[in-house]
Design a protein around this motif. Structure first.
Motif, short mmCIF file in Angstrom:
data_model
loop_
_atom_site.label_atom_id
_atom_site.label_comp_id
_atom_site.label_asym_id
_atom_site.label_seq_id
_atom_site.Cartn_x
_atom_site.Cartn_y
_atom_site.Cartn_z
N SER A 88 -6.32 -16.80 -2.04
CA SER A 88 -5.21 -16.74 -3.00
C SER A 88 -5.58 -15.96 -4.26
CB SER A 88 -4.70 -18.14 -3.34
OG SER A 88 -5.70 -18.88 -3.99
N PHE A 89 -6.87 -15.87 -4.58
CA PHE A 89 -7.26 -15.11 -5.77
C PHE A 89 -7.84 -13.74 -5.42
CE2 PHE A 89 -7.27 -19.53 -7.16
CZ PHE A 89 -6.45 -19.43 -8.27
N ASP A 90 -8.23 -13.56 -4.17
CA ASP A 90 -8.83 -12.30 -3.76
C ASP A 90 -8.22 -11.84 -2.43
OD1 ASP A 90 -10.33 -10.11 -3.18
OD2 ASP A 90 -12.25 -11.16 -3.02
N ALA A 91 -7.36 -10.84 -2.53
CA ALA A 91 -6.64 -10.36 -1.34
C ALA A 91 -7.59 -9.85 -0.27
CB ALA A 91 -5.66 -9.27 -1.74
N LYS A 92 -8.82 -9.48 -0.65
CA LYS A 92 -9.75 -8.89 0.32
C LYS A 92 -10.09 -9.86 1.46
CE LYS A 92 -11.21 -5.02 -2.16
NZ LYS A 92 -9.99 -5.22 -2.98
N LEU A 95 -7.20 -9.56 3.82
CA LEU A 95 -7.12 -8.17 4.26
C LEU A 95 -8.17 -7.87 5.32
CD1 LEU A 95 -6.44 -6.21 0.95
CD2 LEU A 95 -5.05 -6.13 3.04
N PHE A 99 -6.13 -9.20 8.64
CA PHE A 99 -5.49 -7.93 8.96
C PHE A 99 -6.49 -6.94 9.57
CE2 PHE A 99 -3.85 -3.70 7.64
CZ PHE A 99 -2.74 -3.70 8.46
N VAL A 103 -6.28 -4.99 13.30
CA VAL A 103 -6.26 -3.55 13.54
C VAL A 103 -7.39 -3.16 14.48
CG1 VAL A 103 -6.56 -1.28 12.45
CG2 VAL A 103 -5.09 -3.01 11.37
N SER A 144 1.90 -15.78 -0.33
CA SER A 144 0.44 -15.85 -0.38
C SER A 144 -0.12 -14.64 0.36
CB SER A 144 -0.06 -17.13 0.30
OG SER A 144 0.32 -17.14 1.67
N ASN A 145 -1.36 -14.25 0.00
CA ASN A 145 -2.02 -13.18 0.73
C ASN A 145 -2.23 -13.57 2.19
OD1 ASN A 145 -2.19 -11.53 -1.55
ND2 ASN A 145 -4.10 -12.50 -2.20
N ALA A 148 1.02 -12.83 3.83
CA ALA A 148 1.21 -11.38 3.84
C ALA A 148 0.35 -10.72 4.92
CB ALA A 148 0.89 -10.79 2.47
N ALA A 149 -0.90 -11.18 5.05
CA ALA A 149 -1.80 -10.58 6.04
C ALA A 149 -1.35 -10.91 7.47
CB ALA A 149 -3.23 -11.05 5.82
N LEU A 151 1.81 -11.42 8.32
CA LEU A 151 2.99 -10.58 8.53
C LEU A 151 2.59 -9.13 8.82
CD1 LEU A 151 6.05 -10.12 8.50
CD2 LEU A 151 5.94 -9.88 6.01
N ALA A 152 1.62 -8.64 8.06
CA ALA A 152 1.13 -7.27 8.28
C ALA A 152 0.56 -7.13 9.69
CB ALA A 152 0.06 -6.94 7.24
N GLU B 107 -3.59 -4.07 -6.77
CA GLU B 107 -4.81 -4.53 -7.45
C GLU B 107 -4.86 -3.98 -8.88
OE1 GLU B 107 -6.90 -6.75 -6.65
OE2 GLU B 107 -6.94 -6.94 -4.47
N LYS B 110 -2.35 -5.86 -11.03
CA LYS B 110 -2.86 -7.19 -11.33
C LYS B 110 -3.89 -7.12 -12.46
CE LYS B 110 -5.64 -10.72 -8.92
NZ LYS B 110 -6.24 -11.07 -7.62
N ALA B 148 5.51 -0.47 10.59
CA ALA B 148 4.55 -1.58 10.44
C ALA B 148 3.85 -1.51 9.08
CB ALA B 148 3.53 -1.54 11.57
N LEU B 151 6.22 -2.59 6.37
CA LEU B 151 6.39 -4.05 6.40
C LEU B 151 5.16 -4.73 5.81
CD1 LEU B 151 7.90 -6.60 7.23
CD2 LEU B 151 6.94 -6.36 9.54
N ALA B 152 3.98 -4.25 6.20
CA ALA B 152 2.73 -4.81 5.67
C ALA B 152 2.69 -4.67 4.14
CB ALA B 152 1.53 -4.10 6.30
N GLY B 155 4.98 -7.16 2.49
CA GLY B 155 4.40 -8.50 2.51
C GLY B 155 3.45 -8.72 1.35
N PHE B 156 2.53 -7.78 1.14
CA PHE B 156 1.57 -7.94 0.05
C PHE B 156 2.23 -7.76 -1.31
CE2 PHE B 156 -1.53 -7.93 3.39
CZ PHE B 156 -2.51 -8.77 2.89
N ALA B 159 3.65 -11.18 -2.05
CA ALA B 159 2.61 -12.17 -2.35
C ALA B 159 1.99 -11.92 -3.73
CB ALA B 159 1.53 -12.13 -1.26
N PHE B 160 1.65 -10.66 -4.03
CA PHE B 160 1.10 -10.35 -5.36
C PHE B 160 2.12 -10.68 -6.45
CE2 PHE B 160 -2.95 -7.96 -5.78
CZ PHE B 160 -3.36 -8.01 -4.46
N VAL B 163 2.26 -14.51 -7.17
CA VAL B 163 1.10 -15.10 -7.85
C VAL B 163 0.90 -14.51 -9.24
CG1 VAL B 163 -1.41 -15.39 -7.70
CG2 VAL B 163 0.00 -15.66 -5.65
#
Lengths: 321, 321
Positions: A88-92, A95, A99, A103, A144-145, A148-149, A151-152, B107, B110, B148, B151-152, B155-156, B159-160, B163
């Motif tokens: 929740s604080f770091d999207a990485k 990701l 996600f 891929v 939330s990330n 989002a991830a 969904l992505a 990022e 933020k 895709a 959409l991705a 989503g992010f 979420a961003f 928050v």
């Protein structure tokens, strides 16, 4: 059938491996032990149908090499960040682990002609909703990330499937509990109570309530959908009644531990930024196939509380520490 | 207001810069000329309110540095792969140029406290649909990497925004035509006709039809939504009637070029794997705000055909080559 299970050392994936091996499939499991543990599959290490390679599933070249050698027909892509708060604080975190792994798996499927993917998605792709959410509900506005991830990942799964003639089963999970859970509200509460059995801190007012499913019921639901639904895109929301509140889970744990009344501090805030505190699934689509969990939501959480307190060995190394 | 426009050398973004500077805003434009050209903004190079930095917007550190120095309140994040066909065989194109740029921008927002984002999305996030698609329509099952990745990105963004308390305007575009277009059906046809004015190859049966909007009408629609809709999440589908077929576009170009009847070969296949050949938007939500394009879909394509043939200098260097 030759099946890759990514994240095979994790909570849900390890139960899926148990099921697939019992059915006689050949399983290659990939994991880097971010959340999982070798304990979850050590009972299969002498099974000739089981193979494990330690790897970060977001590393495309390594995943591709494993697929090239194993030649799977089907992938249960379970590797993901499953700890919503952690991302929740770091999207990485989401990701890479949710996600990025997706891929990498899709590219390996495309290159090595694997034609089936099963993917665990989540209610969190919808964000805040009103009423019961069905598979076709919109809009999709995750908060939330984590959501989002997922969904992505869904988006790219659909696109790859369309172009490369891959069949897709997506299951959107409710909260999951039961043996081998690696984190979440049960384990947090037990850790807090171990440190101080006289008081505890609870997010919001504790009345936030969600559907829970016992992990073995979830595995049955996944296998039901995979075996009985044979379209190119098979998407199922998996619900369970009734909604169970955080206060009820705490009460179950206190009862099992014989702790009686303790002091509870309510924070008034969500457990993490972006938590969707209450939602309900419309799961009529999978119920038509015959989905009927053995344990309702309350039974699932009560059973988990009982087992965690009285039989912790069946649970996770993380908690036993 | 201090506004960053990513992809500022591109087709649509360069018209947005024209608009924002006309309104007195300070604009920092970022682009690496993947699809755009310096010609699109050279008329602003002496304007003290305009600044340009050449960079790949997927490079998080560089974007962050630019935001740190410029301190924008608002971002029009227009950098993206806009060539659907280009990404249809290699997911990396959309992953980097659409999704990667979005993550980098989020990022940087933020970290530097930018509180508004405007994002161009697309009908392609829905995949194959029946009936007119509204903002809340589901499911979202894109069938191209282009869809895709959009959409991705959505989503992010959601979420961003949740928050970090960012306000979001998402506009889902139809096909866009008009001055500075860098690729697409008009330019492809003109290239083919230049090479051989006696015959041409057309995807499918040429009857595939989509809504088109003239780029200046699109910019007006974006500014209308941005200025008049002030929720935290503002999502608009931008439609236009009537649907115009590929055959009609070819006929307009042939007429403007005075070519009369030529031989047409129909491929029977989509122009690229994953192309959604026909869709319709329900755009009543933005129409309530006062959206009324000057040119309907047919007028927009006819005007584009006229201008491309008779006034190519107003168009793109790529075509003039």
């Amino acid at each position: 059938m030759k099946i890759v299970v990514t994240g095979g050392a994790g909570f849900i994936a390890s139960h899926i491996i148990d099921y697939l091996l019992r059915e006689g499939h050949q399983v290659l499991s990939l994991d880097n032990f971010t959340l999982g543990t070798r304990d979850h599959f050590k009972h299969h290490l002498n099974n000739p149908n089981f193979k494990f390679i330690e790897m970060d599933v977001s590393q495309e070249e390594r995943v591709n090499q494993a697929f090239k050698e194993f030649k799977p027909e089907c992938v249960f892509h379970m590797a993901a960040n499953s700890d919503i708060g952690a991302g929740s604080f770091d999207a990485k975190v989401d990701l890479k682990n949710t996600f990025g792994t997706t891929v990498a798996v899709l590219e390996a499927m495309k290159k090595n002609d694997a034609k089936q993917i099963i993917f665990p998605s989540t209610s969190a792709i919808y964000g805040q909703t009103e009423g019961a959410i069905a598979e076709n509900s919109g809009p999709l506005m995750p908060q939330s990330n984590y959501g989002a991830a997922k969904l992505a990942a869904e988006g790219f799964i659909f696109a790859f499937a369309h172009v490369n003639n891959i069949r897709v089963w997506i299951f959107r999970f409710p909260n999951v509990c039961g043996p081998r859970g690696t984190h979440g509200v049960f384990i947090n509460f037990l850790r807090f109570l171990k440190a101080d059995p006289t008081q505890i801190t609870v997010a919001q007012d504790g009345k936030q309530a969600k559907p829970y499913i016992y992990v073995l019921d979830l595995v049955d639901a996944i296998m039901l959908g995979w075996q009985k639904s044979q379209n190119q895109y098979n998407v199922f929301n998996i619900g369970n009644a009734p909604l169970v509140s955080v206060n009820e889970i705490l009460a179950s744990l206190l009862k099992e531990k014989g702790l009686g009344e303790i002091k509870i501090h309510y924070t008034g805030n969500p457990a993490w930024p972006g938590d969707v505190v209450t939602y309900t699934f419309d799961d009529s689509k999978i119920r038509v196939l015959g989905y009927k969990p053995k344990f309702n939501s309350k039974e699932a959480t009560d059973k988990t509380a009982y087992e965690l307190v009285h039989n912790p060995d069946a649970y996770i190394a993380v908690y036993r520490d």
